[in-house]
Scaffold this active site. Structure first.
Site, short mmCIF file in Angstrom:
data_model
loop_
_atom_site.label_atom_id
_atom_site.label_comp_id
_atom_site.label_asym_id
_atom_site.label_seq_id
_atom_site.Cartn_x
_atom_site.Cartn_y
_atom_site.Cartn_z
N ASP A 18 -11.46 10.45 -4.85
CA ASP A 18 -12.58 11.28 -5.02
C ASP A 18 -12.52 12.46 -5.78
OD1 ASP A 18 -11.09 12.97 -3.42
OD2 ASP A 18 -12.79 13.99 -2.85
N GLU A 55 1.01 -1.19 0.09
CA GLU A 55 -0.06 -0.06 0.02
C GLU A 55 0.60 1.05 0.09
OE1 GLU A 55 -2.52 0.90 3.30
OE2 GLU A 55 -3.77 2.44 2.10
N LYS A 77 -4.73 22.06 -7.83
CA LYS A 77 -4.49 23.20 -8.65
C LYS A 77 -3.81 23.05 -9.74
CE LYS A 77 -4.49 26.26 -4.66
NZ LYS A 77 -3.78 26.78 -3.75
N ASP A 103 -2.70 12.09 -3.05
CA ASP A 103 -2.92 13.59 -2.87
C ASP A 103 -3.30 14.04 -4.32
OD1 ASP A 103 -1.99 13.79 -0.15
OD2 ASP A 103 0.11 13.96 -0.74
N ASP A 149 5.14 5.14 3.07
CA ASP A 149 4.53 6.48 3.38
C ASP A 149 5.99 7.44 3.82
OD1 ASP A 149 3.00 9.03 3.97
OD2 ASP A 149 1.34 7.71 3.82
C1 LIG Z 1 -4.56 12.21 1.02
S1 LIG Z 1 -3.68 10.96 1.96
C2 LIG Z 1 -4.47 9.35 1.99
C3 LIG Z 1 -4.17 8.38 3.12
C4 LIG Z 1 -4.87 7.11 3.16
N1 LIG Z 1 -4.45 6.44 2.20
C5 LIG Z 1 -6.59 7.23 3.32
O1 LIG Z 1 -7.08 6.98 2.14
O2 LIG Z 1 -6.91 7.66 4.17
C6 LIG Z 1 -2.28 10.74 0.96
C7 LIG Z 1 -0.99 9.83 1.75
O3 LIG Z 1 0.00 9.64 0.80
C8 LIG Z 1 1.10 10.06 1.35
N2 LIG Z 1 2.09 10.40 0.24
C9 LIG Z 1 2.05 11.33 -0.84
N3 LIG Z 1 2.91 11.45 -1.46
C10 LIG Z 1 3.71 10.16 -1.58
C11 LIG Z 1 4.69 9.70 -1.91
N4 LIG Z 1 5.35 10.25 -2.88
N5 LIG Z 1 5.23 8.56 -1.37
C12 LIG Z 1 4.83 8.05 -0.31
N6 LIG Z 1 3.67 8.30 0.42
C13 LIG Z 1 3.26 9.66 -0.44
C14 LIG Z 1 0.86 11.02 2.17
O4 LIG Z 1 2.00 11.31 3.23
C15 LIG Z 1 -0.45 10.64 2.82
O5 LIG Z 1 -0.18 9.72 3.94
#
Ligand SMILES: C[S@@+](CC[C@H](N)C(=O)[O-])C[C@H]1O[C@@H](n2cnc3c(N)ncnc32)[C@H](O)[C@@H]1O
Length: 211
Positions: free
Chosen positions: A153, A42, A121, A117, A67
């Site tokens: 989403d 994941e 924008k 993420d 992460d």
């Molecule tokens: C919007 S959150 C979603 C968290 C979780 N998957 C959920 O649905 O509740 C995005 C997650 O991806 C991680 N993340 C973003 N870019 C990443 C990257 N390049 N490598 C590892 N993790 C990343 C962020 O730190 C964050 O924990």
């Protein structure tokens, strides 16, 4: 804000913890887990809810969460330890840098990317994780018949990622002509997913299989 006082500190993790991996070399995963059960990844596990519940449900598989969010990592390792879960490990780092190091071709049976993420924008779109080269890398790491599951989403991101996924010759959309499905009940819900469902957002799920 939730308390961090009972969480393992990042320094403790960095100084060596059996559930935590921060490495620049590819681990021998069967040695790490003591078995050669299917390996599932994941990317961006956030607070770890999905990873931990899935690891509990599927004891016959091994799970890696990747992460770089310190608090989420500390929460997840603390909880994995409390629940005495042996079939999951937490890896630290940026997926773009670490995924090519951590796994070899054909090693993964499933990959989950839940609510990456969205960078909505226009000037930030280039920061999105799901790009053609990354899709190619993930497809290469999957075993034949393995699956890549994505959820978002953010409709523009969904429409962007589906183009890259459909264009990747190693992958095939599991839902055939239907590009997305809007419900997913065979795996646990993530923190973000629950929030979006409560607020009535449409969710775009896709699953692709390695040919
Ligand atoms: C919007 S959150 C979603 C968290 C979780 N998957 C959920 O649905 O509740 C995005 C997650 O991806 C991680 N993340 C973003 N870019 C990443 C990257 N390049 N490598 C590892 N993790 C990343 C962020 O730190 C964050 O924990």
């Amino acid at each position: 804000m939730s308390s961090t006082k009972n969480l393992i500190s990042f320094d403790e993790l960095e100084s060596g913890h059996p559930l935590f991996i921060n490495t620049d070399e590819r681990p021998d995963w069967p040695s790490v887990f003591g078995n050669d059960h299917p390996l599932k990844l994941e990317i961006g596990f956030g607070n770890g809810r999905f990873l931990i519940e899935l690891a509990l449900q599927r004891q016959e598989s091994n799970f890696i969460g990747l992460d770089f969010y310190h608090k989420g990592i500390r929460k997840s390792v603390t909880r994995l330890g409390k629940l005495m879960i042996n079939n999951a490990r937490i890896c630290y780092g940026d997926a773009r840098e670490k995924v090519p190091i951590l796994f070899q071709a054909g090693e993964l049976s499933e990959i989950f990317i839940n609510f990456p993420d969205p960078w909505p924008k226009k000037r930030h779109i280039k920061r999105r994780l799901i790009k053609p080269d990354f899709v190619r890398l993930l497809a290469t790491l999957l075993e034949s018949g393995g699956s890549l599951h994505l959820a978002t989403d953010c409709e523009p991101y969904a429409r962007e990622m589906i183009v890259y996924l459909e264009e990747e010759p190693l992958l095939k959309n599991k839902s055939g002509e239907t590009q997305f499905f809007h419900e997913r009940d065979d795996v646990p819900k993530t923190k973000y997913e629950n929030y979006f469902i409560r607020n009535g957002h449409t969710i775009y799920y896709t699953s692709f299989t390695k040919k």
